[in-house]
Design a protein around this motif. Structure first.
Motif: not given
Length: 66
Positions: A28-53
């Motif tokens: 996200t490039r808009n600082p006004g949005l809720l997810d701006w500057g946040t992170y998530m952990l992803v399992d790259p082998h299964h393309n699955r979000v592990v924690a977050g966003p």
């Protein structure tokens, strides 16, 4: 000299990589949005979000230390 948050982010990326995960930052490039500057952990082998966003850098570090 680098920003201290950049160093923390780099350490978190390396720790996630050692655990077989990838740390992704919100695109996200808009600082006004809720997810701006946040992170998530992803399992790259299964393309699955592990924690977050929507996790702060501190929450990512805590999740990786569990």
């Amino acid at each position: 000299m680098r920003n201290p948050d950049q160093a923390r982010e780099a350490r978190a990326r390396r720790k996630a990589q050692r655990e077989g995960l990838a740390l992704q930052k919100s695109r996200t490039r808009n600082p006004g949005l809720l997810d701006w500057g946040t992170y998530m952990l992803v399992d790259p082998h299964h393309n699955r979000v592990v924690a977050g966003p929507g996790m702060s850098l501190g929450e990512v570090e805590a999740a990786l230390n569990e």
